[in-house]
Design a protein around this motif. Structure first.
Motif, PDB file in Angstrom:
ATOM      1  N   ILE A 505       0.710  -1.179  -0.222  1.00 14.78           N
ATOM      2  CA  ILE A 505      -0.379   0.275   0.244  1.00 14.78           C
ATOM      3  C   ILE A 505       0.590   1.074  -0.155  1.00 14.78           C
ATOM      4  O   ILE A 505       0.695   1.822  -0.789  1.00 14.78           O
ATOM      5  N   ALA A 506       1.973   1.653   0.404  1.00  9.29           N
ATOM      6  CA  ALA A 506       2.706   2.755   1.088  1.00  9.29           C
ATOM      7  C   ALA A 506       3.857   2.470  -0.227  1.00  9.29           C
ATOM      8  O   ALA A 506       3.209   3.938  -1.289  1.00  9.29           O
ATOM      9  N   ARG A 507       3.867   1.555  -1.239  1.00 10.93           N
ATOM     10  CA  ARG A 507       4.252   2.208  -1.995  1.00 10.93           C
ATOM     11  C   ARG A 507       3.673   2.250  -3.500  1.00 10.93           C
ATOM     12  O   ARG A 507       3.757   3.399  -4.991  1.00 10.93           O
ATOM     13  N   TYR A 508       2.289   1.414  -3.140  1.00  8.92           N
ATOM     14  CA  TYR A 508       0.915   2.190  -4.542  1.00  8.92           C
ATOM     15  C   TYR A 508       0.653   3.294  -4.280  1.00  8.92           C
ATOM     16  O   TYR A 508       0.924   4.478  -5.051  1.00  8.92           O
ATOM     17  N   LEU A 509       1.288   4.102  -2.487  1.00 10.91           N
ATOM     18  CA  LEU A 509       0.127   5.454  -3.071  1.00 10.91           C
ATOM     19  C   LEU A 509       1.074   6.489  -2.842  1.00 10.91           C
ATOM     20  O   LEU A 509       1.051   7.192  -3.809  1.00 10.91           O
ATOM     21  N   LEU A 510       3.068   6.311  -3.221  1.00 12.42           N
ATOM     22  CA  LEU A 510       3.539   6.871  -3.612  1.00 12.42           C
ATOM     23  C   LEU A 510       3.792   6.657  -5.586  1.00 12.42           C
ATOM     24  O   LEU A 510       3.672   7.876  -6.290  1.00 12.42           O
ATOM     25  N   ASP A 511       2.890   5.321  -6.358  1.00 14.49           N
ATOM     26  CA  ASP A 511       3.290   5.569  -7.404  1.00 14.49           C
ATOM     27  C   ASP A 511       1.667   6.692  -7.498  1.00 14.49           C
ATOM     28  O   ASP A 511       1.881   7.339  -8.571  1.00 14.49           O
ATOM     29  N   LEU A 512       0.566   6.456  -7.209  1.00 16.82           N
ATOM     30  CA  LEU A 512      -0.150   7.272  -7.168  1.00 16.82           C
ATOM     31  C   LEU A 512      -0.615   8.850  -6.720  1.00 16.82           C
ATOM     32  O   LEU A 512      -0.782   9.550  -7.911  1.00 16.82           O
ATOM     33  N   ALA A 513       0.686   9.000  -5.430  1.00 16.95           N
ATOM     34  CA  ALA A 513       1.250  10.452  -5.481  1.00 16.95           C
ATOM     35  C   ALA A 513       1.450  11.289  -6.791  1.00 16.95           C
ATOM     36  O   ALA A 513       1.727  12.471  -7.354  1.00 16.95           O
ATOM     37  N   LYS A 514       2.593  10.361  -7.291  1.00 16.54           N
ATOM     38  CA  LYS A 514       3.335  10.553  -8.239  1.00 16.54           C
ATOM     39  C   LYS A 514       2.296  11.102  -9.924  1.00 16.54           C
ATOM     40  O   LYS A 514       2.655  11.834 -10.364  1.00 16.54           O
ATOM     41  N   ALA A 515       1.804  10.452 -10.015  1.00 12.75           N
ATOM     42  CA  ALA A 515       1.197  10.285 -11.061  1.00 12.75           C
ATOM     43  C   ALA A 515       0.790  11.650 -11.071  1.00 12.75           C
ATOM     44  O   ALA A 515       0.279  12.725 -12.072  1.00 12.75           O
ATOM     45  N   PHE A 516      -0.852  12.164  -9.529  1.00 13.28           N
ATOM     46  CA  PHE A 516      -1.082  13.005 -10.078  1.00 13.28           C
ATOM     47  C   PHE A 516      -0.367  14.349  -9.927  1.00 13.28           C
ATOM     48  O   PHE A 516      -1.051  15.445 -10.897  1.00 13.28           O
ATOM     49  N   ASN A 517       1.070  14.609  -9.073  1.00 15.63           N
ATOM     50  CA  ASN A 517       1.608  15.539  -9.171  1.00 15.63           C
ATOM     51  C   ASN A 517       2.052  15.117 -10.477  1.00 15.63           C
ATOM     52  O   ASN A 517       1.859  17.096 -11.288  1.00 15.63           O
ATOM     53  N   LYS A 518       2.124  15.044 -11.652  1.00 17.13           N
ATOM     54  CA  LYS A 518       2.875  14.605 -13.173  1.00 17.13           C
ATOM     55  C   LYS A 518       1.334  15.600 -13.476  1.00 17.13           C
ATOM     56  O   LYS A 518       1.116  16.687 -14.316  1.00 17.13           O
ATOM     57  N   TYR A 519       0.479  15.238 -13.423  1.00 16.99           N
ATOM     58  CA  TYR A 519      -0.704  14.944 -13.501  1.00 16.99           C
ATOM     59  C   TYR A 519      -1.567  17.438 -13.893  1.00 16.99           C
ATOM     60  O   TYR A 519      -1.883  17.788 -14.406  1.00 16.99           O
ATOM     61  N   TYR A 520      -1.230  17.608 -12.276  1.00 24.15           N
ATOM     62  CA  TYR A 520      -1.194  18.423 -11.432  1.00 24.15           C
ATOM     63  C   TYR A 520      -0.365  19.758 -12.891  1.00 24.15           C
ATOM     64  O   TYR A 520      -0.771  20.723 -12.722  1.00 24.15           O
ATOM     65  N   ALA A 521       1.055  19.178 -12.555  1.00 20.04           N
ATOM     66  CA  ALA A 521       1.385  20.340 -13.472  1.00 20.04           C
ATOM     67  C   ALA A 521       1.778  20.516 -14.835  1.00 20.04           C
ATOM     68  O   ALA A 521       1.672  21.634 -15.207  1.00 20.04           O
ATOM     69  N   GLY A 522       1.195  19.445 -15.642  1.00 19.54           N
ATOM     70  CA  GLY A 522       1.243  19.555 -17.005  1.00 19.54           C
ATOM     71  C   GLY A 522      -0.500  20.097 -17.563  1.00 19.54           C
ATOM     72  O   GLY A 522      -0.619  20.177 -18.924  1.00 19.54           O
ATOM     73  N   THR A 523      -1.267  20.028 -16.038  1.00 19.78           N
ATOM     74  CA  THR A 523      -2.537  20.126 -16.825  1.00 19.78           C
ATOM     75  C   THR A 523      -3.378  21.679 -15.980  1.00 19.78           C
ATOM     76  O   THR A 523      -3.201  21.599 -14.653  1.00 19.78           O
ATOM     77  N   LYS A 524      -3.986  22.360 -16.578  1.00 19.53           N
ATOM     78  CA  LYS A 524      -4.329  23.241 -16.402  1.00 19.53           C
ATOM     79  C   LYS A 524      -6.131  23.344 -16.099  1.00 19.53           C
ATOM     80  O   LYS A 524      -7.182  23.297 -15.911  1.00 19.53           O
ATOM     81  N   ILE A 525      -6.671  22.268 -14.599  1.00 19.83           N
ATOM     82  CA  ILE A 525      -7.403  21.803 -13.843  1.00 19.83           C
ATOM     83  C   ILE A 525      -8.796  22.580 -13.805  1.00 19.83           C
ATOM     84  O   ILE A 525      -9.522  21.776 -14.361  1.00 19.83           O
ATOM     85  N   LEU A 526      -8.156  24.131 -13.273  1.00 19.17           N
ATOM     86  CA  LEU A 526      -9.535  24.892 -12.995  1.00 19.17           C
ATOM     87  C   LEU A 526      -9.578  25.726 -14.790  1.00 19.17           C
ATOM     88  O   LEU A 526     -10.566  26.478 -14.380  1.00 19.17           O
ATOM     89  N   GLN A 527      -9.654  25.103 -15.713  1.00 17.84           N
ATOM     90  CA  GLN A 527     -10.111  25.917 -16.848  1.00 17.84           C
ATOM     91  C   GLN A 527     -11.352  25.330 -16.985  1.00 17.84           C
ATOM     92  O   GLN A 527     -11.850  24.071 -16.621  1.00 17.84           O
ATOM     93  N   GLU A 528     -12.012  26.267 -18.248  1.00 12.57           N
ATOM     94  CA  GLU A 528     -13.546  26.195 -17.895  1.00 12.57           C
ATOM     95  C   GLU A 528     -14.355  24.272 -19.068  1.00 12.57           C
ATOM     96  O   GLU A 528     -14.830  23.457 -18.273  1.00 12.57           O
ATOM     97  N   GLU A 529     -13.073  24.366 -19.597  1.00  6.86           N
ATOM     98  CA  GLU A 529     -13.625  23.311 -20.283  1.00  6.86           C
ATOM     99  C   GLU A 529     -13.735  21.692 -19.477  1.00  6.86           C
ATOM    100  O   GLU A 529     -12.480  21.558 -18.749  1.00  6.86           O
ATOM    101  N   GLN A 530     -14.307  20.597 -19.554  1.00 11.32           N
ATOM    102  CA  GLN A 530     -14.290  19.546 -17.977  1.00 11.32           C
ATOM    103  C   GLN A 530     -13.731  20.028 -16.722  1.00 11.32           C
ATOM    104  O   GLN A 530     -13.471  18.752 -16.862  1.00 11.32           O
TER     105      GLN A 530
END
Length: 560
Positions: A505-530
């Motif tokens: 579970i610990a290693r899984y959570l690290l992979d999950l957080a890394k995937a999310f942080n990459k998405y956060y860094a590369g996507t304008k999440i608060l833009q209106e579309e979707q």
């Protein structure tokens, strides 16, 4: 789910000779996304079909069709499966929204009981870093068991009996100072215990004095019992402060001494079954057929040993709880002991003996060596937790001085850092104590995970996200890595429990957080579309991350 669908289709295409379970065991997750989301290697089919793996893959791939599959492509000896991203994204987000913190739960443990023997510090000794492992591994396994549908019984089996307490009583008679012990019990008792072993190296007669006092304790001598109870009560009071800080609770706290007047029944049972034999005046159960040394039941001087107490405790626990599994979360240096216990129980024809399992773990090392109280070589968990909390407080003051509930957040971050540092390691490996690594607030640490959640919560708050208005139809290829990680959570919960390994579970959570942080860094999440669909993904990430940390016994602050 998609792995099961793929296994079912392939086993149907391959024929009865190839079971769904066998096919499932071969399915891989490619390391590079360009090779698909799932892969099936055909190499083990070559002999049966008398064809090359590449040819088998080319024949099977076009026949794999399902709504969950976007395409199946042969690549050498592999079949690479590309999943239907929009369908699975919607399915995943909808499931997390519906189930909330129940997402990832299982019911294969329903109507079954698991008893966990965990923590088990010795009275009159400090709660050291060495005791941390049993405590947090046991707590995480209990949480995972409950997540899988089991009823759990967490037992703190306190070490309050044995020859070491005879040594402590002898040391107290010689050097004990009542006033100092009352004001600072654990350090003072540890000091005289260490002194006893130091002086015994020069004066072996002290060892005999220790045996004498243990014999008096077994015989309920009033003076021995009085001081022993004092030492025990003072110790439990100190231990409970540590457990409160760790957030660990027990269903039962019971010392080895509880079984003192019940061991005769066990000895009688062994004798009636013809298992007891004499060995140089001692009573043992021979385990020659199992390739093990004899299990000592009574010493030549008539005193019992902890094997006798553990046998008695195991029988009592089954009679009390009718457990389906009894997990002993104890260091690997006790492997032989638990092998002996299990085989002796089996020799008593107790059918549940096979359900007694030793969940071993490696040692907490200091400079490559085992910590030892008797040599005065130990690191106090209380001091490590205090320093971790102080450092977390300093970091908060530097980065977010206006934060509300700074004290509580510092406690959650500091304690979480200590717990995660232990649980991220495979339990079977030794862990080198390193305050620096433990308190690093970047990299593979709990603070890294906690901060990822705080970042997600900040997005949701800024956008005024309301779960009731959530949308789940998200067409965003950049989000797919996060979605795939979210879909893995139920499987990781199952594997972490069935392998008795919280590090999954610990290693899984690290992979999950890394995937999310990459998405956060590369996507304008608060833009209106979707926007609403992306926010639902952020919400789903936070739900799973917090639940995963909860399973490890770690709190997740909303703001940091």
């Amino acid at each position: 789910m998609e792995k099961h669908v793929l296994a079912l289709q392939l086993s149907h295409l391959l024929g009865e000779e190839f079971s769904r379970e066998w096919v499932y065991s071969l399915i891989e997750i490619p390391k590079q996304e360009k090779f698909g989301d799932l892969a099936f290697p055909c190499f083990q089919l070559a002999k049966s079909f008398r064809q090359s793996p590449a040819k088998i893959a080319a024949q099977l791939a076009p026949r794999l069709e399902h709504d969950l599959f976007a395409s199946a492509q042969p690549a050498g000896g592999y079949i690479n499966i590309f999943l239907n991203q929009p369908v699975l994204t919607e399915q995943t987000l909808k499931q997390i929204l519906t189930e909330g913190t129940n997402y990832g739960s299982h019911q294969f443990g329903a109507d079954q009981n698991v008893v966990l023997d965990m923590s088990a510090p010795n009275i009159a000794k400090p709660f050291s870093m060495g005791h941390l492992r049993s405590t947090v591994i046991g707590n995480a396994l209990a949480n995972l068991a409950e997540k899988c549908g089991y009823e759990t019984m967490k037992i703190n089996y306190i070490g309050d009996y044995g020859t070491q307490f005879g040594k402590l009583l002898a040391a107290y008679q010689k050097w004990g100072d009542d006033e100092q012990i009352r004001s600072n019990p654990i350090p003072e008792l540890t000091k005289i215990y260490v002194r006893f072993h130091e002086e015994a190296e020069q004066d072996p007669s002290l060892i005999e004095e220790g045996r004498h006092w243990f014999k008096k304790l077994e015989g309920n001598d009033a003076e021995a019992v009085k001081h022993w109870k004092w030492f025990k009560d003072a110790s439990l009071e100190e231990f409970n402060k540590i457990y409160d800080l760790l957030g660990v609770t027990f269903d039962l706290t019971r010392g080895e001494a509880y079984y003192n007047d019940k061991m005769d029944g066990t000895v009688y049972q062994l004798k009636e079954n013809g298992l007891l034999t004499d060995s140089e005046g001692a009573k043992v159960v021979r385990l020659d057929d199992e390739g093990l040394p004899p299990c000592l039941i009574k010493k030549s001087n008539g005193t019992t040993i902890y094997a006798t107490r553990d046998l008695t405790a195991a029988i009592d626990r089954y009679n009390s709880y009718q457990f389906n599994e009894a997990l002993y979360v104890v260091g690997h240096e006790q492997t032989l002991h638990f092998q002996q216990i299990k085989h002796v129980l089996a020799k008593l024809n107790l059918p549940w003996a096979q359900d007694v399992k030793h969940i071993s773990f490696g040692m907490m090392l200091q400079n490559g060596s085992k910590m030892s109280t008797r040599k005065g070589k130990t690191i106090l968990l209380k001091e490590v937790l205090a320093e971790a909390i102080d450092q977390a407080k300093t970091n908060i003051e530097d980065k977010n001085p206006a934060l509300i509930n700074k004290e509580e957040v510092a406690k959650q971050v500091g304690v979480g850092a200590v717990i995660f540092h232990d649980l991220k390691h495979d339990r079977r490996n030794d862990v080198e104590f390193s305050l620096k690594d433990m308190l690093t607030f970047e990299g593979d640490t709990a603070p890294y995970l906690q901060y990822a959640n705080a970042r997600a919560q900040s997005l949701l708050e800024k956008a005024k996200y309301v779960q009731e208005d959530a949308e789940v139809s998200l067409h965003d290829p950049n989000a797919w890595t996060v979605v795939k990680q979210l879909r893995l959570f139920p499987e990781m919960v199952m594997r972490a429990y069935t392998d008795y390994d919280p590090s999954k579970i610990a290693r899984y959570l690290l992979d999950l957080a890394k995937a999310f942080n990459k998405y956060y860094a590369g996507t304008k999440i608060l833009q209106e579309e979707q926007l609403h669909a992306r926010l639902t993904l952020v919400y789903g990430f936070s739900v799973v991350l917090k639940e995963g940390l909860r399973l490890l016994g770690i709190h997740t602050p909303e703001k940091m």
